[in-house]
Write an enzyme that holds these catalytic residues in place. Structure first.
Site, PDB file in Angstrom:
ATOM      1  N   LYS A   1      19.462 -36.085  10.714  1.00 22.30           N
ATOM      2  CA  LYS A   1      20.006 -35.776   9.409  1.00 22.30           C
ATOM      3  C   LYS A   1      18.963 -35.977   8.321  1.00 22.30           C
ATOM      4  O   LYS A   1      19.109 -35.499   7.199  1.00 22.30           O
ATOM      5  CB  LYS A   1      21.188 -36.716   9.101  1.00 22.30           C
ATOM      6  CG  LYS A   1      22.314 -36.656  10.074  1.00 22.30           C
ATOM      7  CD  LYS A   1      23.390 -37.686   9.668  1.00 22.30           C
ATOM      8  CE  LYS A   1      24.340 -37.935  10.772  1.00 22.30           C
ATOM      9  NZ  LYS A   1      25.289 -39.047  10.436  1.00 22.30           N
ATOM     10  N   GLY A   2      17.901 -36.723   8.643  1.00 25.88           N
ATOM     11  CA  GLY A   2      16.990 -37.228   7.616  1.00 25.88           C
ATOM     12  C   GLY A   2      16.309 -36.183   6.752  1.00 25.88           C
ATOM     13  O   GLY A   2      15.884 -36.475   5.644  1.00 25.88           O
TER      14      GLY A   2
ATOM     15  N   GLU B   1      10.779 -31.742   9.013  1.00 20.55           N
ATOM     16  CA  GLU B   1      11.109 -33.091   9.487  1.00 20.55           C
ATOM     17  C   GLU B   1      10.862 -34.104   8.364  1.00 20.55           C
ATOM     18  O   GLU B   1       9.966 -33.929   7.536  1.00 20.55           O
ATOM     19  CB  GLU B   1      10.240 -33.382  10.726  1.00 20.55           C
ATOM     20  CG  GLU B   1      10.342 -34.772  11.312  1.00 20.55           C
ATOM     21  CD  GLU B   1      11.704 -35.114  11.910  1.00 20.55           C
ATOM     22  OE1 GLU B   1      12.698 -35.027  11.163  1.00 20.55           O
ATOM     23  OE2 GLU B   1      11.763 -35.490  13.087  1.00 20.55           O
ATOM     24  N   ASP B   2      11.650 -35.155   8.351  1.00 22.45           N
ATOM     25  CA  ASP B   2      11.479 -36.179   7.330  1.00 22.45           C
ATOM     26  C   ASP B   2      10.211 -36.993   7.554  1.00 22.45           C
ATOM     27  O   ASP B   2       9.416 -37.195   6.642  1.00 22.45           O
ATOM     28  CB  ASP B   2      12.713 -37.101   7.258  1.00 22.45           C
ATOM     29  CG  ASP B   2      13.124 -37.653   8.618  1.00 22.45           C
ATOM     30  OD1 ASP B   2      12.454 -37.383   9.637  1.00 22.45           O
ATOM     31  OD2 ASP B   2      14.145 -38.378   8.658  1.00 22.45           O
TER      32      ASP B   2
ATOM     33  N   ASP C   1       6.453 -40.390  13.217  1.00 22.39           N
ATOM     34  CA  ASP C   1       6.106 -41.775  13.529  1.00 22.39           C
ATOM     35  C   ASP C   1       5.213 -41.756  14.779  1.00 22.39           C
ATOM     36  O   ASP C   1       4.016 -41.478  14.671  1.00 22.39           O
ATOM     37  CB  ASP C   1       7.414 -42.553  13.719  1.00 22.39           C
ATOM     38  CG  ASP C   1       7.216 -44.036  13.927  1.00 22.39           C
ATOM     39  OD1 ASP C   1       6.102 -44.534  13.749  1.00 22.39           O
ATOM     40  OD2 ASP C   1       8.195 -44.717  14.285  1.00 22.39           O
TER      41      ASP C   1
ATOM     42  N   LYS D   1       3.389 -41.412   9.359  1.00 25.30           N
ATOM     43  CA  LYS D   1       2.819 -42.736   9.682  1.00 25.30           C
ATOM     44  C   LYS D   1       1.724 -42.502  10.713  1.00 25.30           C
ATOM     45  O   LYS D   1       1.897 -42.745  11.905  1.00 25.30           O
ATOM     46  CB  LYS D   1       3.896 -43.626  10.311  1.00 25.30           C
ATOM     47  CG  LYS D   1       4.963 -44.114   9.372  1.00 25.30           C
ATOM     48  CD  LYS D   1       5.855 -45.103  10.127  1.00 25.30           C
ATOM     49  CE  LYS D   1       7.122 -45.394   9.376  1.00 25.30           C
ATOM     50  NZ  LYS D   1       8.066 -46.203  10.174  1.00 25.30           N
TER      51      LYS D   1
ATOM     52  N   PHE E   1       9.055 -49.614   7.486  1.00 26.76           N
ATOM     53  CA  PHE E   1      10.295 -48.859   7.651  1.00 26.76           C
ATOM     54  C   PHE E   1      10.778 -48.394   6.284  1.00 26.76           C
ATOM     55  O   PHE E   1      11.010 -49.199   5.384  1.00 26.76           O
ATOM     56  CB  PHE E   1      11.375 -49.690   8.335  1.00 26.76           C
ATOM     57  CG  PHE E   1      12.514 -48.834   8.817  1.00 26.76           C
ATOM     58  CD1 PHE E   1      12.422 -48.128  10.002  1.00 26.76           C
ATOM     59  CD2 PHE E   1      13.671 -48.709   8.047  1.00 26.76           C
ATOM     60  CE1 PHE E   1      13.456 -47.306  10.430  1.00 26.76           C
ATOM     61  CE2 PHE E   1      14.712 -47.882   8.474  1.00 26.76           C
ATOM     62  CZ  PHE E   1      14.607 -47.188   9.664  1.00 26.76           C
ATOM     63  N   VAL E   2      10.916 -47.066   6.134  1.00 28.76           N
ATOM     64  CA  VAL E   2      11.281 -46.514   4.824  1.00 28.76           C
ATOM     65  C   VAL E   2      12.670 -45.879   4.857  1.00 28.76           C
ATOM     66  O   VAL E   2      13.131 -45.406   5.900  1.00 28.76           O
ATOM     67  CB  VAL E   2      10.239 -45.483   4.335  1.00 28.76           C
ATOM     68  CG1 VAL E   2       8.919 -46.150   4.015  1.00 28.76           C
ATOM     69  CG2 VAL E   2      10.045 -44.356   5.348  1.00 28.76           C
TER      70      VAL E   2
ATOM     71  N   ASP F   1      17.665 -42.985   6.415  1.00 29.92           N
ATOM     72  CA  ASP F   1      18.696 -44.035   6.454  1.00 29.92           C
ATOM     73  C   ASP F   1      18.237 -45.294   7.164  1.00 29.92           C
ATOM     74  O   ASP F   1      17.227 -45.311   7.870  1.00 29.92           O
ATOM     75  CB  ASP F   1      19.933 -43.523   7.191  1.00 29.92           C
ATOM     76  CG  ASP F   1      19.715 -43.488   8.710  1.00 29.92           C
ATOM     77  OD1 ASP F   1      18.663 -42.976   9.146  1.00 29.92           O
ATOM     78  OD2 ASP F   1      20.571 -44.006   9.453  1.00 29.92           O
TER      79      ASP F   1
ATOM     80  N   ARG G   1      20.671 -43.127   2.314  1.00 33.97           N
ATOM     81  CA  ARG G   1      20.205 -41.733   2.303  1.00 33.97           C
ATOM     82  C   ARG G   1      20.170 -41.153   0.891  1.00 33.97           C
ATOM     83  O   ARG G   1      19.409 -40.245   0.598  1.00 33.97           O
ATOM     84  CB  ARG G   1      21.098 -40.844   3.179  1.00 33.97           C
ATOM     85  CG  ARG G   1      20.973 -41.121   4.667  1.00 33.97           C
ATOM     86  CD  ARG G   1      21.597 -39.975   5.458  1.00 33.97           C
ATOM     87  NE  ARG G   1      21.868 -40.336   6.843  1.00 33.97           N
ATOM     88  CZ  ARG G   1      20.977 -40.263   7.834  1.00 33.97           C
ATOM     89  NH1 ARG G   1      19.751 -39.867   7.581  1.00 33.97           N
ATOM     90  NH2 ARG G   1      21.311 -40.608   9.057  1.00 33.97           N
TER      91      ARG G   1
END
Ligand code: 5GP
Length: 176
Positions: free
Chosen positions: A42-43, A98-99, A102, A130, A151-152, A158, A164
């Site tokens: 969902k990001g 994509e958000d 990683d 990242k 962690f963001v 979320d 969000r």
């Protein structure tokens, strides 16, 4: 995490400026032909919503669901498709939206999966990267911001489905 707190890493204003730059680059780069923006739920929903309005050419939109994280901040090491592709992508230019990248596990798996459908091209637009965490090769053609290993949350991202709606991208840290 009893009392989580957030501190701003990237402000709303910086996000919007960068997305306009990415949109201009995408507009410039893509030849004629069908361009499908594939948002990963969902990001990416806010990034996709802003990016599509920064692109000055016809595009189509679809979403897929991929899950690699459980309910914590550490990767589960597994990638699962939670929502399948909703349209035919054969012969189309596909831009995965994509958000955050990683380890690269999710996008690496997704790109391989999508190649089976024979799109004309597959590229990636990722708002956050990242890069020091990368384990799987992922060619990110359009990158918003490199970020440190923290962690963001916010701007679509979320923690356990919270945060969000924050307008900025924030670092989530444990409170006192
Ligand atoms: P990867 O497969 O590249 O290791 O992980 C990608 C996915 O992990 C992202 O799509 C996102 O869902 C999640 N993820 C990785 N880092 C973060 C982070 O800092 N914050 C949030 N909210 N999700 C993250």
């Amino acid at each position: 995490m009893k009392n989580p707190q957030t501190s701003v890493l990237i402000s709303e204003a910086r996000i919007q400026v960068r997305i306009r730059e990415l949109g201009a680059a995408i507009t410039r780069d893509y030849p004629d032909g069908e361009l499908i923006l594939l948002g990963i739920l969902k990001g990416s929903f806010l990034f996709l919503a802003d990016l599509v309005r920064a692109i000055d050419r016809p595009v189509k939109i679809d979403f897929m669901g991929m899950a690699s994280y459980g309910s914590g901040t550490v990767s589960s090491g597994e990638v699962a498709v939670t929502k399948k592709l909703g349209m035919n992508i054969t012969g189309a230019h596909l831009l995965i939206v994509e958000d955050i990248v990683d380890t690269g596990r999710t996008l690496n798996a997704l790109v391989h999966l999508l190649q089976h459908e024979k799109p004309q091209s597959v590229q990636i637009a990722a708002l956050l990267d990242k890069e020091e965490r990368r384990e799987f090769a992922v060619p990110v053609a359009y990158r918003g911001f490199p970020i440190p290993d923290a962690f963001v949350v916010g701007y679509g991202l979320d923690f356990n489905e919270d945060y969000r709606g924050l307008k900025d991208i924030c670092i989530l840290r444990e409170g006192a």
